[in-house]
Write a protein that holds these residues in place. Structure first.
Motif, PDB file in Angstrom:
ATOM      1  N   LEU A  29       0.771  -1.108   0.010  1.00 58.20           N
ATOM      2  CA  LEU A  29      -0.139   0.053   0.072  1.00 58.20           C
ATOM      3  C   LEU A  29       0.807   1.271  -0.092  1.00 58.20           C
ATOM      4  N   ALA A  30       1.950   1.477   1.010  1.00 60.68           N
ATOM      5  CA  ALA A  30       2.504   2.373   0.855  1.00 60.68           C
ATOM      6  C   ALA A  30       3.571   2.589  -0.298  1.00 60.68           C
ATOM      7  N   GLU A  31       3.756   1.595  -1.095  1.00 61.19           N
ATOM      8  CA  GLU A  31       4.479   1.707  -2.284  1.00 61.19           C
ATOM      9  C   GLU A  31       3.510   2.188  -3.722  1.00 61.19           C
ATOM     10  N   LEU A  32       2.178   1.702  -3.452  1.00 57.95           N
ATOM     11  CA  LEU A  32       1.152   1.954  -4.306  1.00 57.95           C
ATOM     12  C   LEU A  32       0.914   3.677  -4.241  1.00 57.95           C
ATOM     13  N   VAL A  33       0.696   4.056  -2.982  1.00 59.16           N
ATOM     14  CA  VAL A  33       0.597   5.365  -2.806  1.00 59.16           C
ATOM     15  C   VAL A  33       1.654   6.380  -3.334  1.00 59.16           C
ATOM     16  N   ARG A  34       2.933   5.966  -2.790  1.00 59.05           N
ATOM     17  CA  ARG A  34       4.005   6.580  -3.428  1.00 59.05           C
ATOM     18  C   ARG A  34       4.000   6.753  -5.019  1.00 59.05           C
ATOM     19  N   LEU A  35       3.930   5.529  -5.535  1.00 60.64           N
ATOM     20  CA  LEU A  35       4.002   5.766  -7.115  1.00 60.64           C
ATOM     21  C   LEU A  35       2.781   6.452  -7.600  1.00 60.64           C
ATOM     22  N   GLY A  36       1.402   6.157  -7.038  1.00 65.75           N
ATOM     23  CA  GLY A  36       0.355   7.049  -7.333  1.00 65.75           C
ATOM     24  C   GLY A  36       0.600   8.429  -7.459  1.00 65.75           C
ATOM     25  N   ALA A  37       1.223   8.912  -6.385  1.00 66.47           N
ATOM     26  CA  ALA A  37       1.546  10.404  -6.324  1.00 66.47           C
ATOM     27  C   ALA A  37       2.516  10.642  -7.593  1.00 66.47           C
ATOM     28  N   ASN A  38       3.446  10.088  -7.576  1.00 64.91           N
ATOM     29  CA  ASN A  38       4.516  10.120  -8.711  1.00 64.91           C
ATOM     30  C   ASN A  38       3.739  10.249 -10.210  1.00 64.91           C
ATOM     31  N   ALA A  39       2.693   9.349 -10.352  1.00 68.05           N
ATOM     32  CA  ALA A  39       2.031   9.222 -11.694  1.00 68.05           C
ATOM     33  C   ALA A  39       1.256  10.296 -11.708  1.00 68.05           C
ATOM     34  N   ALA A  40       0.475  11.162 -10.638  1.00 66.80           N
ATOM     35  CA  ALA A  40      -0.199  12.156 -10.831  1.00 66.80           C
ATOM     36  C   ALA A  40       0.637  13.399 -11.034  1.00 66.80           C
ATOM     37  N   GLU A  41       1.590  13.356 -10.490  1.00 62.75           N
ATOM     38  CA  GLU A  41       2.756  14.337 -10.881  1.00 62.75           C
ATOM     39  C   GLU A  41       3.137  14.444 -12.302  1.00 62.75           C
ATOM     40  N   VAL A  42       3.185  13.234 -13.154  1.00 60.19           N
ATOM     41  CA  VAL A  42       3.786  13.043 -14.221  1.00 60.19           C
ATOM     42  C   VAL A  42       2.508  13.651 -15.213  1.00 60.19           C
ATOM     43  N   ALA A  64       0.172  15.690 -14.413  1.00 60.84           N
ATOM     44  CA  ALA A  64       0.079  17.254 -14.509  1.00 60.84           C
ATOM     45  C   ALA A  64       1.295  18.005 -15.052  1.00 60.84           C
ATOM     46  N   THR A  65       2.393  17.620 -15.223  1.00 61.15           N
ATOM     47  CA  THR A  65       3.414  18.230 -15.963  1.00 61.15           C
ATOM     48  C   THR A  65       3.653  17.550 -17.246  1.00 61.15           C
ATOM     49  N   ALA A  66       3.449  16.373 -17.518  1.00 60.51           N
ATOM     50  CA  ALA A  66       3.639  15.940 -19.014  1.00 60.51           C
ATOM     51  C   ALA A  66       2.493  15.292 -19.804  1.00 60.51           C
ATOM     52  N   GLY A  67       1.587  15.202 -19.341  1.00 64.33           N
ATOM     53  CA  GLY A  67       0.177  14.535 -19.789  1.00 64.33           C
ATOM     54  C   GLY A  67      -0.073  13.278 -19.812  1.00 64.33           C
ATOM     55  N   LEU A  68      -1.433  12.974 -20.088  1.00 66.21           N
ATOM     56  CA  LEU A  68      -1.785  11.656 -19.683  1.00 66.21           C
ATOM     57  C   LEU A  68      -0.798  10.455 -20.586  1.00 66.21           C
ATOM     58  N   THR A  69      -0.619  10.774 -21.987  1.00 69.42           N
ATOM     59  CA  THR A  69       0.162   9.724 -22.503  1.00 69.42           C
ATOM     60  C   THR A  69       1.433   9.247 -21.936  1.00 69.42           C
ATOM     61  N   GLU A  70       2.107  10.317 -21.651  1.00 68.98           N
ATOM     62  CA  GLU A  70       3.581   9.944 -20.973  1.00 68.98           C
ATOM     63  C   GLU A  70       3.220   9.294 -19.542  1.00 68.98           C
ATOM     64  N   ALA A  71       2.250   9.626 -18.809  1.00 72.53           N
ATOM     65  CA  ALA A  71       1.922   9.093 -17.519  1.00 72.53           C
ATOM     66  C   ALA A  71       1.212   7.894 -17.913  1.00 72.53           C
ATOM     67  N   GLN A  72       0.659   7.377 -18.857  1.00 71.12           N
ATOM     68  CA  GLN A  72       0.340   6.002 -19.125  1.00 71.12           C
ATOM     69  C   GLN A  72       1.404   5.266 -19.469  1.00 71.12           C
ATOM     70  N   GLN A  73       2.184   5.544 -20.498  1.00 76.99           N
ATOM     71  CA  GLN A  73       3.581   4.814 -20.564  1.00 76.99           C
ATOM     72  C   GLN A  73       4.262   4.502 -19.368  1.00 76.99           C
ATOM     73  N   GLY A  74       4.486   5.539 -18.582  1.00 75.38           N
ATOM     74  CA  GLY A  74       5.428   5.359 -17.494  1.00 75.38           C
ATOM     75  C   GLY A  74       4.923   4.447 -16.412  1.00 75.38           C
ATOM     76  N   PHE A  75       3.466   4.545 -16.153  1.00 77.24           N
ATOM     77  CA  PHE A  75       2.766   3.739 -14.902  1.00 77.24           C
ATOM     78  C   PHE A  75       1.927   2.712 -15.081  1.00 77.24           C
ATOM     79  N   ASN A  76       1.354   2.457 -16.403  1.00 77.70           N
ATOM     80  CA  ASN A  76       0.203   1.520 -16.607  1.00 77.70           C
ATOM     81  C   ASN A  76       1.076   0.092 -16.357  1.00 77.70           C
ATOM     82  N   GLY A  77       2.224  -0.193 -16.490  1.00 76.89           N
ATOM     83  CA  GLY A  77       2.549  -1.427 -16.107  1.00 76.89           C
ATOM     84  C   GLY A  77       3.091  -1.848 -14.771  1.00 76.89           C
ATOM     85  N   THR A  78       2.435  -0.782 -13.870  1.00 73.08           N
ATOM     86  CA  THR A  78       2.794  -1.234 -12.314  1.00 73.08           C
ATOM     87  C   THR A  78       2.080  -2.218 -11.962  1.00 73.08           C
TER      88      THR A  78
END
Length: 218
Positions: A160-173, A175-189
């Motif tokens: 859970l702690a790691e999911l929350v940390r990565l979820g926050a990272n994903a939201a930052e990406v 907000a700053t780089a857009g949905l496509t980059e966020a999907q590419q970076g985190f949808n394999g988590t």
């Protein structure tokens, strides 16, 4: 400005329940960026600047309306700041994903998540991205309502702690780089424990070759 909305229920009795994992993610973002929560009419909000200076302006939102009326908190904020669906990220629990999975999805139906259902109802469309955090389907004999309002088990704390940390990272990406980059970076988590590899079978010994008798054998 972007809005990152973490879905959940107000009240300490709900703070560590599965339904409130969206709140855990936005709380981590607020902690990370030193933001202070302030009370609005139907929500608590915190403004942050994400990423390198000057940073992307993000409004973190925790609806205070209870899950089933989440749209009542979200729709007025979008209208006030004149934002569209592309500017909104909803962080939600997802019954249809195993615990340990994290994924973005753009639009689509609510999938039975009542907070998303109400946001769709009041916005009048489904065209906004969601960050889904897997919580598993209920075990046999559990009602869905009881499962989503159940507390995390101690053995789930590390994932859970790691999911929350990565979820926050994903939201930052997002907000700053857009949905496509966020999907590419985190949808394999996938933080689920991997099964132990099976040991390789022992190689079979080839049958002994027959040999001609030597003088000592005669």
């Amino acid at each position: 400005m972007k809005l990152v909305v973490g879905l959940g229920n107000p009240g300490t009795q709900y703070a560590q329940t599965r339904h409130n994992v969206g709140w855990l993610v936005v709380d981590e973002l607020a902690r990370r960026w030193g933001a202070t929560w302030r009370k609005e009419k139907d929500a608590e909000t915190a403004e942050v600047r994400v990423g390198p200076a000057p940073g992307a302006k993000v409004l973190l939102v925790k609806p205070q309306t209870f899950m089933n009326a989440s749209g009542k908190a979200v729709q007025p904020l979008l209208a006030f700041y004149k934002l569209g669906g592309d500017d909104l990220l909803v962080v939600q629990d997802d019954l249809d994903s195993p615990f340990g999975l994290l994924k973005f999805r753009m639009g689509g139906r609510h999938g039975g998540q009542n907070g998303v259902r109400d946001i769709i109802r009041l916005l009048g469309h489904e065209a906004f991205p969601r960050l889904k955090v897997g919580i598993n389907r209920p075990p046999a004999g559990w009602a869905v309502s009881d499962w989503v309002l159940s507390r995390w088990r101690p053995e789930e704390a590390t994932i859970l702690a790691e999911l929350v940390r990565l979820g926050a990272n994903a939201a930052e990406v997002w907000a700053t780089a857009g949905l496509t980059e966020a999907q590419q970076g985190f949808n394999g988590t996938d933080l689920r424990p991997k099964p132990e590899p099976k040991p390789a079978p022992e190689p079979e010994m080839p049958p002994a070759e027959p040999h001609a008798p030597d003088a000592a054998d005669i």
